[in-house]
Scaffold this motif. Structure first.
Motif, PDB file in Angstrom:
ATOM      1  N   ASP A 172       0.849  -1.183   0.000  1.00 40.53           N
ATOM      2  CA  ASP A 172       0.000   0.000   0.000  1.00 40.53           C
ATOM      3  C   ASP A 172       0.891   1.242   0.000  1.00 40.53           C
ATOM      4  N   PRO A 173       0.580   2.226  -0.855  1.00 40.27           N
ATOM      5  CA  PRO A 173       1.447   3.416  -0.936  1.00 40.27           C
ATOM      6  C   PRO A 173       1.575   4.130   0.419  1.00 40.27           C
ATOM      7  N   GLN A 174       0.548   4.025   1.242  1.00 38.12           N
ATOM      8  CA  GLN A 174       0.571   4.716   2.522  1.00 38.12           C
ATOM      9  C   GLN A 174       1.053   3.833   3.672  1.00 38.12           C
ATOM     10  N   PHE A 175       0.512   2.617   3.741  1.00 32.95           N
ATOM     11  CA  PHE A 175       0.792   1.767   4.903  1.00 32.95           C
ATOM     12  C   PHE A 175       1.901   0.749   4.667  1.00 32.95           C
ATOM     13  N   GLY A 176       2.353   0.622   3.444  1.00 31.77           N
ATOM     14  CA  GLY A 176       3.398  -0.361   3.145  1.00 31.77           C
ATOM     15  C   GLY A 176       2.815  -1.752   3.005  1.00 31.77           C
ATOM     16  N   GLN A 177       3.653  -2.770   3.260  1.00 33.45           N
ATOM     17  CA  GLN A 177       3.238  -4.156   3.018  1.00 33.45           C
ATOM     18  C   GLN A 177       2.024  -4.520   3.864  1.00 33.45           C
ATOM     19  N   THR A 178       1.011  -5.037   3.207  1.00 29.64           N
ATOM     20  CA  THR A 178      -0.261  -5.368   3.837  1.00 29.64           C
ATOM     21  C   THR A 178      -0.631  -6.789   3.424  1.00 29.64           C
ATOM     22  N   VAL A 179      -1.044  -7.598   4.406  1.00 26.56           N
ATOM     23  CA  VAL A 179      -1.363  -9.004   4.128  1.00 26.56           C
ATOM     24  C   VAL A 179      -2.877  -9.181   4.095  1.00 26.56           C
ATOM     25  N   MET A 180      -3.342 -10.057   3.206  1.00 30.86           N
ATOM     26  CA  MET A 180      -4.774 -10.274   3.007  1.00 30.86           C
ATOM     27  C   MET A 180      -5.105 -11.746   3.199  1.00 30.86           C
ATOM     28  N   PHE A 181      -6.284 -12.016   3.735  1.00 29.86           N
ATOM     29  CA  PHE A 181      -6.737 -13.404   3.867  1.00 29.86           C
ATOM     30  C   PHE A 181      -8.231 -13.508   3.570  1.00 29.86           C
ATOM     31  N   GLY A 182      -8.606 -14.545   2.868  1.00 32.08           N
ATOM     32  CA  GLY A 182     -10.025 -14.790   2.604  1.00 32.08           C
ATOM     33  C   GLY A 182     -10.240 -16.218   2.170  1.00 32.08           C
ATOM     34  N   LEU A 183     -11.524 -16.601   2.023  1.00 29.32           N
ATOM     35  CA  LEU A 183     -11.835 -17.903   1.454  1.00 29.32           C
ATOM     36  C   LEU A 183     -11.918 -17.756  -0.058  1.00 29.32           C
ATOM     37  N   GLY A 184     -11.673 -18.846  -0.769  1.00 29.90           N
ATOM     38  CA  GLY A 184     -11.599 -18.773  -2.233  1.00 29.90           C
ATOM     39  C   GLY A 184     -12.939 -18.520  -2.895  1.00 29.90           C
ATOM     40  N   GLY A 185     -12.896 -18.324  -4.191  1.00 26.74           N
ATOM     41  CA  GLY A 185     -14.091 -18.266  -5.040  1.00 26.74           C
ATOM     42  C   GLY A 185     -15.014 -17.119  -4.705  1.00 26.74           C
ATOM     43  N   ILE A 186     -16.317 -17.423  -4.580  1.00 24.31           N
ATOM     44  CA  ILE A 186     -17.333 -16.376  -4.430  1.00 24.31           C
ATOM     45  C   ILE A 186     -17.141 -15.556  -3.155  1.00 24.31           C
ATOM     46  N   PHE A 187     -16.494 -16.137  -2.148  1.00 25.06           N
ATOM     47  CA  PHE A 187     -16.348 -15.398  -0.887  1.00 25.06           C
ATOM     48  C   PHE A 187     -15.518 -14.147  -1.092  1.00 25.06           C
ATOM     49  N   VAL A 188     -14.507 -14.259  -1.942  1.00 24.88           N
ATOM     50  CA  VAL A 188     -13.671 -13.103  -2.221  1.00 24.88           C
ATOM     51  C   VAL A 188     -14.304 -12.256  -3.322  1.00 24.88           C
ATOM     52  N   GLU A 189     -14.666 -12.913  -4.435  1.00 20.62           N
ATOM     53  CA  GLU A 189     -15.085 -12.170  -5.625  1.00 20.62           C
ATOM     54  C   GLU A 189     -16.441 -11.500  -5.442  1.00 20.62           C
ATOM     55  N   LEU A 190     -17.384 -12.228  -4.877  1.00 19.44           N
ATOM     56  CA  LEU A 190     -18.750 -11.735  -4.808  1.00 19.44           C
ATOM     57  C   LEU A 190     -19.017 -11.060  -3.465  1.00 19.44           C
ATOM     58  N   LEU A 191     -18.605 -11.690  -2.401  1.00 17.06           N
ATOM     59  CA  LEU A 191     -18.974 -11.205  -1.071  1.00 17.06           C
ATOM     60  C   LEU A 191     -17.914 -10.286  -0.461  1.00 17.06           C
ATOM     61  N   LYS A 192     -16.744 -10.210  -1.113  1.00 13.95           N
ATOM     62  CA  LYS A 192     -15.650  -9.347  -0.623  1.00 13.95           C
ATOM     63  C   LYS A 192     -15.359  -9.610   0.865  1.00 13.95           C
ATOM     64  N   ASP A 193     -15.496 -10.860   1.243  1.00 20.30           N
ATOM     65  CA  ASP A 193     -15.262 -11.237   2.638  1.00 20.30           C
ATOM     66  C   ASP A 193     -13.769 -11.518   2.827  1.00 20.30           C
ATOM     67  N   VAL A 194     -12.986 -10.450   2.969  1.00 17.21           N
ATOM     68  CA  VAL A 194     -11.536 -10.594   3.148  1.00 17.21           C
ATOM     69  C   VAL A 194     -11.072  -9.669   4.269  1.00 17.21           C
ATOM     70  N   ASN A 195      -9.988 -10.039   4.890  1.00 17.36           N
ATOM     71  CA  ASN A 195      -9.426  -9.191   5.938  1.00 17.36           C
ATOM     72  C   ASN A 195      -7.992  -8.794   5.601  1.00 17.36           C
ATOM     73  N   PHE A 196      -7.661  -7.566   5.913  1.00 12.06           N
ATOM     74  CA  PHE A 196      -6.317  -7.029   5.671  1.00 12.06           C
ATOM     75  C   PHE A 196      -5.681  -6.634   7.002  1.00 12.06           C
ATOM     76  N   ARG A 197      -4.366  -6.798   7.099  1.00 14.03           N
ATOM     77  CA  ARG A 197      -3.611  -6.247   8.232  1.00 14.03           C
ATOM     78  C   ARG A 197      -2.283  -5.717   7.697  1.00 14.03           C
ATOM     79  N   VAL A 198      -1.851  -4.614   8.245  1.00  9.64           N
ATOM     80  CA  VAL A 198      -0.542  -4.078   7.866  1.00  9.64           C
ATOM     81  C   VAL A 198       0.539  -4.974   8.474  1.00  9.64           C
ATOM     82  N   ALA A 199       1.535  -5.342   7.659  1.00  9.41           N
ATOM     83  CA  ALA A 199       2.656  -6.175   8.121  1.00  9.41           C
ATOM     84  C   ALA A 199       3.649  -5.293   8.895  1.00  9.41           C
ATOM     85  N   PRO A 200       4.439  -5.863   9.810  1.00  6.47           N
ATOM     86  CA  PRO A 200       4.516  -7.285  10.142  1.00  6.47           C
ATOM     87  C   PRO A 200       3.356  -7.744  11.034  1.00  6.47           C
TER      88      PRO A 200
END
Ligand code: ADP
Ligand code: MG
Length: 231
Positions: free
Chosen positions: A128-156
């Motif tokens: 991320d240009p502001q926060f730097g390295q950011t890690v993402m996690f979600g379930l595959g397929g429709i959970f990410v694409e359709l439901l946008k059910d993902v979580n982000f955290r700034v690393a480390p």
């Protein structure tokens, strides 16, 4: 040792931004991110020899710096059960890819173990240009694409951060054992998130990382596809 540094420097030297799957998976393995067994083959014969060595069923994939989304190019063949299917698969992949992009440079075909089907998750990282390295996690397929059910955290990430990213998903009950699906190995998922964080912190020139999909088992995880893009 230090494969990651060697691979990243080589790509920079060649002016390549997208690492090959072989390169991305070698780096992942160095960071204790479990990946499928794989070997690069450069001919029909080599493909069959490697497949025999790894064991069936086999997955074949195109390795080309000009092809980022391999299945779009007809560059992935799954569930090949013997040497003759592997040889046919090799020919088919080369044919598909040539049709898709006639001038694509073909490095070879990646021969890999077929990971048993399970709950598919996605591990990603973006700079991320502001926060730097950011890690993402979600379930595959429709959970990410359709439901946008993902979580982000700034690393480390700490192990607690990683655990929250997993348990705070709306789809978390699917990972925690649902109907016929046994619970996923949450400790292994925490491990893959922390190791991904370590990797992108060590290499600030990684702009994007995409482990998609990762199979989540009741005992361990396995990365089936890995993409790393440099700045
Ligand atoms: P791309 O994302 O570049 O199209 P992938 O490597 O993700 O290519 O392959 C496409 C799909 O094929 C994956 O999402 C997965 O469902 C399946 N697949 C690929 N490699 C394996 C493997 N080693 N074991 C099991 N399934 C695989
Ligand atoms: Mg993929």
């Amino acid at each position: 040792m230090n494969q990651a540094l060697k691979i990243i420097n080589q790509a920079k030297k060649e002016g390549r931004k997208a690492l090959l799957e072989t390169e991305a998976k070698t780096i992942c393995a160095e960071y204790n991110i479990p990946v499928t067994k794989f070997n690069l083959a450069k001919s029909e014969k080599e493909t069959a020899t490697q497949a025999d060595k790894i064991g069936y069923p086999i997955v074949l994939k195109i390795v080309s710096p000009d092809i980022i989304h391999k299945s779009d190019a007809g560059g992935v063949m799954v569930n090949l059960k013997n040497a003759s299917e592997v040889v046919t698969g090799y020919r088919k992949i080369i044919e598909n890819v040539t049709k898709y992009k006639s001038d694509a440079k073909v490095v070879g075909v990646l021969v890999q173990e077929m990971a048993p089907q399970s709950t598919e998750v996605i591990v990603g990282a973006v700079k991320d240009p502001q926060f730097g390295q950011t890690v993402m996690f979600g379930l595959g397929g429709i959970f990410v694409e359709l439901l946008k059910d993902v979580n982000f955290r700034v690393a480390p990430l700490t192990a607690d951060d990683a655990k929250e990213m997993i348990t705070q998903l709306k789809a978390y009950p699917l990972l925690n054992g649902y109907r016929n699906t046994p619970p996923a190995d949450i400790e292994a998922l925490i491990g893959i998130l922390c190791n991904t964080s370590r990797l992108v912190m060590d290499y600030p020139e990684i702009k994007e990382l995409d482990l998609n999909p990762v199979m989540a088992y009741s005992n361990g995880v396995k990365t089936v596809d890995a993409r790393i893009i440099l700045e």
